[in-house]
Design a protein around this motif. Sequence first.
Motif, mmCIF file in Angstrom:
data_model
loop_
_atom_site.group_PDB
_atom_site.id
_atom_site.type_symbol
_atom_site.label_atom_id
_atom_site.label_comp_id
_atom_site.label_asym_id
_atom_site.label_seq_id
_atom_site.Cartn_x
_atom_site.Cartn_y
_atom_site.Cartn_z
ATOM 1 N N GLU A 66 0.833 -1.213 0.000
ATOM 2 C CA GLU A 66 0.000 0.000 0.000
ATOM 3 C C GLU A 66 0.860 1.253 0.000
ATOM 4 O O GLU A 66 0.501 2.268 -0.602
ATOM 5 C CB GLU A 66 -0.921 -0.011 1.220
ATOM 6 C CG GLU A 66 -1.854 1.185 1.289
ATOM 7 C CD GLU A 66 -2.716 1.181 2.537
ATOM 8 O OE1 GLU A 66 -3.458 2.154 2.735
ATOM 9 O OE2 GLU A 66 -2.630 0.207 3.319
ATOM 10 N N VAL A 67 2.022 1.173 0.645
ATOM 11 C CA VAL A 67 2.907 2.334 0.742
ATOM 12 C C VAL A 67 3.784 2.469 -0.496
ATOM 13 O O VAL A 67 3.856 3.545 -1.100
ATOM 14 C CB VAL A 67 3.789 2.226 2.006
ATOM 15 C CG1 VAL A 67 4.812 3.362 2.038
ATOM 16 C CG2 VAL A 67 2.928 2.256 3.257
ATOM 17 N N ARG A 112 2.613 3.864 -3.894
ATOM 18 C CA ARG A 112 2.371 5.311 -4.000
ATOM 19 C C ARG A 112 3.629 6.075 -4.381
ATOM 20 O O ARG A 112 3.568 7.286 -4.633
ATOM 21 C CB ARG A 112 1.841 5.852 -2.666
ATOM 22 C CG ARG A 112 0.494 5.279 -2.253
ATOM 23 C CD ARG A 112 -0.185 6.190 -1.243
ATOM 24 N NE ARG A 112 0.628 6.406 -0.055
ATOM 25 C CZ ARG A 112 0.486 5.730 1.082
ATOM 26 N NH1 ARG A 112 -0.456 4.786 1.169
ATOM 27 N NH2 ARG A 112 1.239 5.995 2.126
ATOM 28 N N PRO A 125 6.032 0.817 7.807
ATOM 29 C CA PRO A 125 6.209 0.972 6.353
ATOM 30 C C PRO A 125 6.000 2.412 5.880
ATOM 31 O O PRO A 125 6.512 2.796 4.823
ATOM 32 C CB PRO A 125 5.127 0.043 5.771
ATOM 33 C CG PRO A 125 4.831 -0.941 6.858
ATOM 34 C CD PRO A 125 4.992 -0.168 8.131
ATOM 35 N N SER A 126 5.279 3.206 6.662
ATOM 36 C CA SER A 126 5.008 4.591 6.259
ATOM 37 C C SER A 126 6.278 5.419 6.129
ATOM 38 O O SER A 126 6.266 6.493 5.512
ATOM 39 C CB SER A 126 4.075 5.251 7.283
ATOM 40 O OG SER A 126 4.640 5.219 8.589
#
Length: 310
Positions: free
Chosen positions: A26-27, A30, A102-103
């Motif tokens: 998901e990270v 992007r 993970p961000s």
Amino acid sequence: MPKLSIVVPCYNEQEALPLFYPAVEEVVQRVDGLKTEYWLVDDGSADQTLAEMRKLHSIDPERVHYLTFSRNFGKESALYAGLEAATGDYVVVMDADLQDPPSFLPQMYSILQEGEYDCVGTRRTDRKGEAKIKSFLSDQFYKVINRVSQTNIVPGARDFRMMTRQMVDAILSMKEYSRFSKGIFSWVGFRTKYLEYKNVERVAGTTDWSTWKLFKYAMDGIADFSQAPLSLAVWLGTTSFIISIIGLIFVVIRRLIEPTSSAFGWASMVCIILLLGGLQLLCIGIVGKYIGRIYMQVKNRPIYIIKEKK
């Protein structure tokens, strides 16, 4: 297009892996203009970790790869194997339990793209959720090793870091059998920027790092990056020798002054013998620790053995 390799050492992470992959995807999806690959390393897990790796590989065979050891070789070996397998221009090391957020990945990548730093590491500012004794011992370890070693290790530093290919190659050039990655990351040099965050608890499963395992790991780190224990053995031996000489002089003088005086008695003699014997055994044990590490290194055994690789 630059490639990022995500290296994930795993031991009994069957519950965490299904949550880890989508959270990271998901990270990274992007981040524009960045190819990614995963290298999941199974360190001889006793649960269904390998089965979960196979599932992830079947979902995305082009980007998700895995390798499994013939037995449990330890996290350090798994980390080294992952770095050797990684082909990316940048390499990030993460734990599967999502204690490494993970961000942070886009920010890490952005910092390295600027060219000023070769590595972006992370450090925890607290240890909330951990046992107090474990937190205390961890704090004391960093204080001790930074006093006795010339290699500075940042307190609270995690293995979670993103590195350039140049730094990864430098780490891989160190073929030592006994590995302490926190020290190796610092020893190779290169400019490193640290991002701070508060402790994050595991998303699933339980940790295999008991207080005793962490203590042994800390002792390995001190032995790998400091000769202070050897110096301690020399000073203990010298001190005990001087004390023995002073005691001998005292006994002789007392005998000359009071010819009728008896010896101190068997109890005091036994205590002295135990003291000196204990110091000798301590010093021999310290020297033996270093000799043992030399012995393991000169045997030139492989750091790990791969059973399956995809």
